[in-house]
Design a protein around this motif. Structure first.
Motif, short mmCIF file in Angstrom:
data_model
loop_
_atom_site.label_atom_id
_atom_site.label_comp_id
_atom_site.label_asym_id
_atom_site.label_seq_id
_atom_site.Cartn_x
_atom_site.Cartn_y
_atom_site.Cartn_z
N ILE A 330 0.84 -1.21 0.00
CA ILE A 330 0.00 0.00 0.00
C ILE A 330 0.86 1.25 0.00
O ILE A 330 0.71 2.14 -0.84
N LEU A 331 1.79 1.32 0.94
CA LEU A 331 2.55 2.55 1.14
C LEU A 331 3.57 2.80 0.03
O LEU A 331 3.99 3.94 -0.18
N GLU A 332 3.97 1.76 -0.67
CA GLU A 332 4.91 1.92 -1.77
C GLU A 332 4.21 2.05 -3.12
O GLU A 332 4.85 2.04 -4.17
N ASN A 333 2.86 2.16 -3.08
CA ASN A 333 2.08 2.33 -4.30
C ASN A 333 1.38 3.68 -4.34
O ASN A 333 0.23 3.78 -4.76
N ASN A 334 2.07 4.68 -3.84
CA ASN A 334 1.57 6.06 -3.90
C ASN A 334 0.27 6.25 -3.13
O ASN A 334 -0.63 6.97 -3.54
N ILE A 335 0.19 5.58 -1.97
CA ILE A 335 -0.99 5.67 -1.11
C ILE A 335 -0.58 6.09 0.28
O ILE A 335 0.38 5.55 0.85
N ASN A 336 -1.27 7.07 0.84
CA ASN A 336 -1.14 7.42 2.26
C ASN A 336 -2.26 6.73 3.03
O ASN A 336 -3.36 6.50 2.48
N LEU A 337 -2.01 6.44 4.31
CA LEU A 337 -2.99 5.68 5.10
C LEU A 337 -3.10 6.23 6.51
O LEU A 337 -2.09 6.52 7.15
N ILE A 338 -4.34 6.37 6.97
CA ILE A 338 -4.62 6.73 8.36
C ILE A 338 -5.34 5.56 9.00
O ILE A 338 -6.33 5.06 8.46
N VAL A 339 -4.84 5.09 10.14
CA VAL A 339 -5.47 4.00 10.89
C VAL A 339 -5.84 4.54 12.27
O VAL A 339 -4.99 5.06 12.99
N MET A 340 -7.13 4.40 12.64
CA MET A 340 -7.58 4.85 13.95
C MET A 340 -8.40 3.76 14.62
O MET A 340 -9.32 3.21 14.03
N GLY A 341 -8.05 3.44 15.86
CA GLY A 341 -8.79 2.43 16.60
C GLY A 341 -7.90 1.69 17.57
O GLY A 341 -6.70 1.96 17.68
N THR A 342 -8.47 0.74 18.26
CA THR A 342 -7.72 -0.12 19.18
C THR A 342 -8.09 -1.57 18.92
O THR A 342 -9.14 -1.86 18.33
N GLY A 343 -7.23 -2.49 19.37
CA GLY A 343 -7.53 -3.89 19.12
C GLY A 343 -6.49 -4.83 19.68
O GLY A 343 -5.96 -4.62 20.77
N GLU A 344 -6.14 -5.85 18.89
CA GLU A 344 -5.21 -6.87 19.33
C GLU A 344 -3.80 -6.28 19.43
O GLU A 344 -3.32 -5.64 18.49
N PRO A 345 -3.13 -6.49 20.58
CA PRO A 345 -1.80 -5.89 20.79
C PRO A 345 -0.80 -6.21 19.69
O PRO A 345 0.00 -5.33 19.31
N ASN A 346 -0.81 -7.44 19.19
CA ASN A 346 0.18 -7.78 18.16
C ASN A 346 -0.05 -7.00 16.87
O ASN A 346 0.90 -6.57 16.20
N LEU A 347 -1.32 -6.77 16.52
CA LEU A 347 -1.62 -5.98 15.32
C LEU A 347 -1.28 -4.51 15.55
O LEU A 347 -0.75 -3.84 14.66
N GLU A 348 -1.59 -4.01 16.74
CA GLU A 348 -1.22 -2.63 17.06
C GLU A 348 0.29 -2.43 16.95
O GLU A 348 0.76 -1.44 16.39
N ASP A 349 1.07 -3.39 17.48
CA ASP A 349 2.53 -3.29 17.44
C ASP A 349 3.05 -3.27 16.00
O ASP A 349 3.95 -2.49 15.66
N GLU A 350 2.48 -4.12 15.16
CA GLU A 350 2.94 -4.18 13.77
C GLU A 350 2.62 -2.88 13.04
O GLU A 350 3.42 -2.39 12.23
N LEU A 351 1.45 -2.31 13.34
CA LEU A 351 1.08 -1.05 12.70
C LEU A 351 2.03 0.07 13.13
O LEU A 351 2.44 0.90 12.30
N ILE A 352 2.37 0.11 14.41
CA ILE A 352 3.31 1.12 14.90
C ILE A 352 4.68 0.95 14.25
O ILE A 352 5.35 1.94 13.89
#
Length: 492
Positions: A330-352
């Motif tokens: 996504i990010l290397e295909n000329n796309i910016n992304l906003i992610v907002m929310g809370t959830g599973e710690p492992n997914l949060e860590d990967e997003l960070i």
């Protein structure tokens, strides 16, 4: 009841409707159930039905509204091993009377749910609702209960109806916005239930003898509603049913899916003060100001890049693992992304981790803020919802209201509310993919990229189609009222 949808809107039959919930706007908002209770109660009232909302008096409500609450009465509730006092207070909000059941023992807590004695707390509340009907001599035609925290009430009504003619006339409707949380507790904790084991025991739970509040409500209620016609079918298969597929199949004759709506006065891009620039279908070009404002607000760069967003719970069942799998793509295909929310710690860590790697093109906000969420919908080009299962989402409705094109997986409420754009008919407002694979999700994103850069006329048409769609509560309430009327007629 197969013709319920077609009959909605017939001559009005005035009903007495009691809605029982542990949350409603403006007092408590934990899930979309709070919006459902608020909006349907006002819709029923506007159609001149008698409406009463009953909920616990949690500490936060008492603190904020103490000076406005009016004391009505108190009574005792037999919890089998002890006697507890329930105090009843009331408050009229926008013409809807709210009765609050107070207990220093059970509800003077910081948390709404998640206490060690939740089993006992909600048994008390369900019993107190029945006692409230007795003490105030209420005669509701319909009791509409919400999810597991109130789903013992249909069983108590059925039990009382054996010997009490007044309860024989009451019909119960269970509305399910969540089937993951079922109220499964050790059987030894539920002695205060005082219901036959056939009504409450969970024979499918293998870890220890247990009760299942939701099972009790499903089997005892007169009708069951879902905020998704598609999920009504999906929940009868093992994949989506959280072990309840056999019970749902056995009770499918009394189930209906009715799509939730949104408040079009509240979510109005032409007047919303939380967004950077107001706009509507007649001046869609003004929407571009919101995109630039949003990128500045979240420190993103690249005005020519597509701006996508994810707003909501960051769980595997919401397909966030598919998002993580495709993050570099996504990010290397000329796309910016906003992610907002809370959830599973492992997914949060990967997003960070990805945010640290791509700070100019990815903004991750591990919280939920409604004003920021709406501002994000108003500025993004596309809203991503790759959910594996979706019973009660309204984010895609809000996103479309604010001109963000939804990219969704074909399931539940997403399937019911978002249509794939058809270039021949020029109908449809989204991009829909079917399989739960990273590849299919990636292809949907590539399709969005092609539309954004090469087919601006199609993008504008999709945005306008979404903004023109009507998901107001009026139609939702009309179908619910027809369900209620049919049940009352059957009971005569």
């Amino acid at each position: 009841m197969q013709e319920i949808e077609k009959k909605a809107g017939r001559a009005e039959q005035k009903l007495k409707i009691m809605i029982v919930s542990t949350e409603t706007v403006p007092f408590i908002k934990v899930t979309n159930t709070s919006e459902f209770v608020y909006n349907t109660s006002r819709s029923y009232l506007n159609r001149h039905h008698e409406v009463l909302v009953v909920m616990p008096l949690f500490r936060s409500i008492k603190t904020k509204y103490e000076s406005s609450l009016r004391y009505i009465t108190n009574f005792t509730v037999d919890m089998n091993f002890s006697i507890h006092t329930a105090s009843i207070l009331s408050l009229d909000v926008e013409g809807v009377m709210h009765y609050f059941i107070d207990s220093e023992t059970y509800f003077n807590r910081n948390r709404i749910i998640g206490e060690e004695d939740d089993c006992e707390r909600f048994i008390f509340f369900n019993k107190a609702v029945i006692k409230l009907i007795d003490e105030l001599d209420l005669a509701p035609d319909i009791i509409n209960v919400q999810d597991f925290t109130t789903s013992l009430i249909p069983s108590y009504v059925k039990k009382r109806a054996i010997s009490d003619e007044r309860f024989q006339k009451i019909k119960t409707v269970l509305t399910l916005h969540n089937i993951r949380n079922q109220g499964i507790y050790p059987a030894e904790d539920s002695v205060a239930c005082e219901l036959p084991s056939s009504m409450i025991m969970d024979d499918e739970y293998k870890f220890y003898p247990s009760v299942n509040f939701l099972k009790s409500g499903i089997e005892s209620s007169d009708y069951i509603t879902f905020p998704s016609p598609s999920f009504k079918e999906e929940c009868q298969s093992p994949y989506s049913a959280e072990r309840l597929d056999k019970i749902f199949r056995a009770n499918s004759y009394k189930m209906i899916g009715i799509l939730d709506g949104i408040d079009y006065m509240r979510y109005d891009p032409s007047r919303d003060m939380s967004i950077f620039q107001n706009f509507d279908i007649d001046n869609l070009e003004d929407r571009a100001v919101n995109k630039m404002g949003l990128m500045n607000y979240y420190n993103l760069t690249g005005a020519d890049r597509i701006l996508m967003c994810v707003v909501g719970k960051l769980y595997t069942r919401k397909g966030i693992d598919l998002l993580v799998d495709n993050m570099e793509f996504i990010l290397e295909n000329n796309i910016n992304l906003i992610v907002m929310g809370t959830g599973e710690p492992n997914l949060e860590d990967e997003l960070i981790d990805y945010q640290l790697k791509y700070p100019e093109h990815l903004s991750v906000k591990l919280y939920m803020n409604e004003k920021e969420a709406v501002r994000t919908f108003a500025g993004c080009d596309f809203h991503l919802m790759p959910s594996r299962s979706e019973i009660a989402s309204i984010n895609q409705l809000i996103a479309m209201r604010y001109g963000a094109v939804p990219i969704v997986r074909e399931t539940g409420t997403l399937k019911d509310s978002v249509r794939e754009y058809n270039k021949f008919t020029k109908k449809g407002e989204g991009i829909v993919f079917t399989n739960q694979t990273s590849r299919d999700f990636r292809n949907a994103i590539l399709k969005a990229k092609d539309i954004y850069y090469n087919k601006k006329d199609i993008l504008n048409r999709m945005q306008l189609n979404g903004m023109k769609k009507d998901f107001s509560w009026q139609e939702t309430a009309d179908i619910y009222l027809q369900v209620f009327k049919e049940l009352v007629e059957i009971g005569k």
